[in-house]
Write a protein that holds these residues in place. Structure first.
Motif, PDB file in Angstrom:
ATOM      1  N   GLY A 201      34.511  39.130  45.530  1.00  0.00           N
ATOM      2  CA  GLY A 201      35.473  38.049  44.789  1.00  0.00           C
ATOM      3  C   GLY A 201      35.666  38.587  43.390  1.00  0.00           C
ATOM      4  O   GLY A 201      36.827  38.418  42.786  1.00  0.00           O
TER       5      GLY A 201
ATOM      6  N   SER B  65      39.571  40.014  41.868  1.00  0.00           N
ATOM      7  CA  SER B  65      39.879  38.706  41.102  1.00  0.00           C
ATOM      8  C   SER B  65      41.397  38.630  40.694  1.00  0.00           C
ATOM      9  O   SER B  65      41.992  37.523  40.791  1.00  0.00           O
TER      10      SER B  65
ATOM     11  N   PHE C 260      44.300  37.426  47.645  1.00  0.00           N
ATOM     12  CA  PHE C 260      44.089  35.956  47.865  1.00  0.00           C
ATOM     13  C   PHE C 260      45.280  35.090  47.345  1.00  0.00           C
ATOM     14  O   PHE C 260      46.177  35.619  47.048  1.00  0.00           O
TER      15      PHE C 260
ATOM     16  N   ASN D  80      41.475  32.513  44.372  1.00  0.00           N
ATOM     17  CA  ASN D  80      40.508  33.403  44.084  1.00  0.00           C
ATOM     18  C   ASN D  80      39.225  32.643  43.535  1.00  0.00           C
ATOM     19  O   ASN D  80      37.994  32.790  43.951  1.00  0.00           O
TER      20      ASN D  80
ATOM     21  N   PHE E  95      37.415  31.001  46.500  1.00  0.00           N
ATOM     22  CA  PHE E  95      36.708  32.043  47.157  1.00  0.00           C
ATOM     23  C   PHE E  95      35.279  32.481  46.434  1.00  0.00           C
ATOM     24  O   PHE E  95      34.489  32.437  47.247  1.00  0.00           O
ATOM     25  N   GLN E  96      35.432  32.661  45.194  1.00  0.00           N
ATOM     26  CA  GLN E  96      34.208  32.888  44.576  1.00  0.00           C
ATOM     27  C   GLN E  96      33.309  31.684  44.677  1.00  0.00           C
ATOM     28  O   GLN E  96      31.783  31.933  44.734  1.00  0.00           O
TER      29      GLN E  96
ATOM     30  N   MET F 131      36.391  29.944  53.380  1.00  0.00           N
ATOM     31  CA  MET F 131      36.727  31.563  52.919  1.00  0.00           C
ATOM     32  C   MET F 131      37.915  31.922  53.190  1.00  0.00           C
ATOM     33  O   MET F 131      38.704  32.631  52.712  1.00  0.00           O
TER      34      MET F 131
ATOM     35  N   THR G  93      41.311  30.760  51.973  1.00  0.00           N
ATOM     36  CA  THR G  93      41.594  31.395  50.800  1.00  0.00           C
ATOM     37  C   THR G  93      42.665  32.571  50.785  1.00  0.00           C
ATOM     38  O   THR G  93      43.422  33.009  49.957  1.00  0.00           O
TER      39      THR G  93
END
Length: 519
Positions: free
Chosen positions: A35, A39, A44, A49, A52-53, A95, A98
């Motif tokens: 991630g 980025s 994504f 993003n 997701f992180q 996840m 995303t």
């Protein structure tokens, strides 16, 4: 401190769950790094993003918290495993939402979690995990279609993925059941092997024979305590290090020359040994040396012989006593009715031999009654009265017997047995003495709680070649003796937990009766 156990699960289940969580920690760290690395890419969705992180970091934190639960083994195993799989399904779905590009790859990673859950959990709830994952994937895909991210034709790909979840779940279930059966069989066999090893260890330690296992190069692989005792070895033999030639050079030399199945005799300071060699047929030419104590084998054979002899003679004695009494009575009547000198001499011979046979029968019957103990207390006065009574019975002059014993003498013994022992010893002593004043010496002394009674004479003593046979049944150097007197005396002494022995020395024969004194 040992970890608590969970009923129905082995320690291997927890180790597998620990390894599974280690994989999840590694995967979560890789997702967090991915991630951060991508980025700024178009991997994504727009502004997805950061989400997701966050999901990847949450996955990493949850996996780290699960480590504490596994270490504490609380809550239960199945609850923890279900929590692991549920966390994987939920976070993977988040996840996947995303990024459409990552959805298929993360779905495949979820298959690994389902398979691992089936293998770690012994196949339990595997299909439930597959159903949960399939429903989650279908819901995520449905929301993606509603959001306009994918078309309706992508449901076929998702359906194949869900079918794969169930196939993997079934396969994991089958493999786990087989592995579980193998594990249980291995544990059962391990338990039986451990029990067999304990039985072998107890049998070896309590065996009357010594056992030595040695390699072809002379290194000791195992030495039983009995073997070390028979060889007179006081130092401990270290298996795999100690050499046989360092403990017993003669045994090492002779064992190298032995052929399998052969035997040889070895004399040590402790015993005379009969050594047998048994090959183990191993690559290092190992073999077992069996050390048998010859004296014990001879004693066992002697005990069997005496037991058989005792039963035989007891039966014969009972059968002999009645006709013997008739013969003795008839001889007495003949002696009273005749005045012929030759006939009187013949009837005297019959009576003398009848009395001898009657004494032999009485000794045999006494031997078979040796275990019927009725111990009573004796002191110096009681022992002195017994000696005086036996002296008068054998018509021994009073000045021929010297008695020396302390007034504090006190012990427990069966009165009939003690009478028989002292009578046999006094009769033998008087028979072989010089028959003069002071020829018989009877002494007693206390040694702590133990005491000794010694009866000696001033005769020629016992020849050295006869000393080892003194207590054997039917051994006698007197033509008029039965050969059972000393044997009977020793048997009666042992029945009273005492020991009768011959004391070698100069100046006549001396016998010692050692026993535990009373309070």
């Amino acid at each position: 401190m040992p970890r608590p156990t969970t009923p129905g699960y082995f320690a291997s289940h927890w180790r597998s769950l620990d390894y599974f969580n280690l994989y999840r920690l590694t995967l979560a760290a890789a997702l967090v790094f991915s991630g951060l690395l991508f980025s700024t890419s178009d991997l994504f969705r727009q502004s997805a993003n950061g989400r997701f992180q966050s999901y990847a970091f949450a996955y990493l934190m949850i996996a780290a918290l699960f480590v504490l639960g596994i270490r504490a083994r609380w809550p239960g195993f199945q609850i923890q495993l279900t929590a692991h799989i549920t966390a994987d399904i939920v976070l993977f779905m988040l996840m996947m939402s995303t990024s459409e590009q990552l959805a298929s790859g993360l779905g495949l990673l979820l298959a690994i979690s389902i398979a691992s859950g089936g293998l770690v959990g012994s196949g339990r709830l595997t299909l439930l995990y597959a159903a949960m994952a399939s429903i989650a994937v279908l819901l995520q895909h449905g929301f993606s279609i509603l959001g306009g991210g994918q078309g309706m034709d992508s449901f076929f790909q998702v359906g194949l993925l869900c079918a794969g979840y169930f196939a993997i779940g079934l396969l994991a279930h089958a493999l786990t059941l087989r592995a579980l059966r193998s594990e249980r069989l291995a544990q059962q066999q391990a338990g039986e092997l451990a029990l067999l090893n304990r039985i072998n260890a107890v049998a070896i330690e309590n065996s009357p024979d010594g056992l030595l296992a040695i390699r072809g190069d002379g290194i000791i692989r195992h030495a039983s305590p009995r073997a070390l005792a028979l060889l007179g070895i006081t130092a401990a033999a270290v298996p795999g290090i100690t050499r046989l030639e360092d403990c017993s050079p003669e045994l090492a030399r002779m064992s190298q020359q032995m052929q399998p199945g052969t035997t040889f005799t070895l004399n040590t300071a402790a015993a005379q040994l009969r050594v047998r060699c048994i090959p183990l047929e191993t690559p290092d030419d190992s073999r077992v040396l069996v050390l048998e104590d010859q004296s014990q084998a001879e004693q066992a054979a002697q005990r069997l012989k005496l037991a058989a002899l005792g039963r035989l003679t007891a039966n014969i004695a009972h059968e002999i006593r009645n006709p013997l009494s008739a013969i003795s009575h008839a001889a007495q009547l003949l002696g009273e009715e005749t005045h012929d000198t030759a006939q009187i001499r013949l009837t005297g011979i019959i009576e003398n031999n009848a009395r001898r046979l009657d004494r032999l029968v009485e000794e045999v019957l006494t031997l078979n009654r040796r275990d019927r103990l009725h111990p009573v207390s004796f002191d110096a006065a009681a022992l002195g009265l017994l000696v005086d009574e036996l002296r008068q019975t054998e018509e021994i002059p009073a000045d021929a017997v010297i008695i020396d014993m302390p007034d504090s003498l006190h012990f427990q013994f069966d009165s009939d047995h003690l009478r028989q022992i002292v009578w046999n010893l006094m009769r033998n002593a008087w028979r072989f003495s010089r028959k003069q004043a002071g020829s018989l010496r009877i002494g007693a002394q206390m040694q702590g709680s133990n005491m000794q009674i010694e009866i000696g004479d001033d005769g020629p003593g016992v020849a050295s070649e006869h000393q080892d046979k003194l207590f054997e049944p039917f051994f006698t150097t007197d033509a008029q003796g039965t050969g059972l007197g000393l044997f009977l005396a020793r048997e009666l002494a042992e029945a009273n937990h005492a020991a009768l022995s011959y004391v070698p020395g100069n100046g006549g024969a001396r016998f010692r009766l050692a026993l535990r004194g009373g309070e």
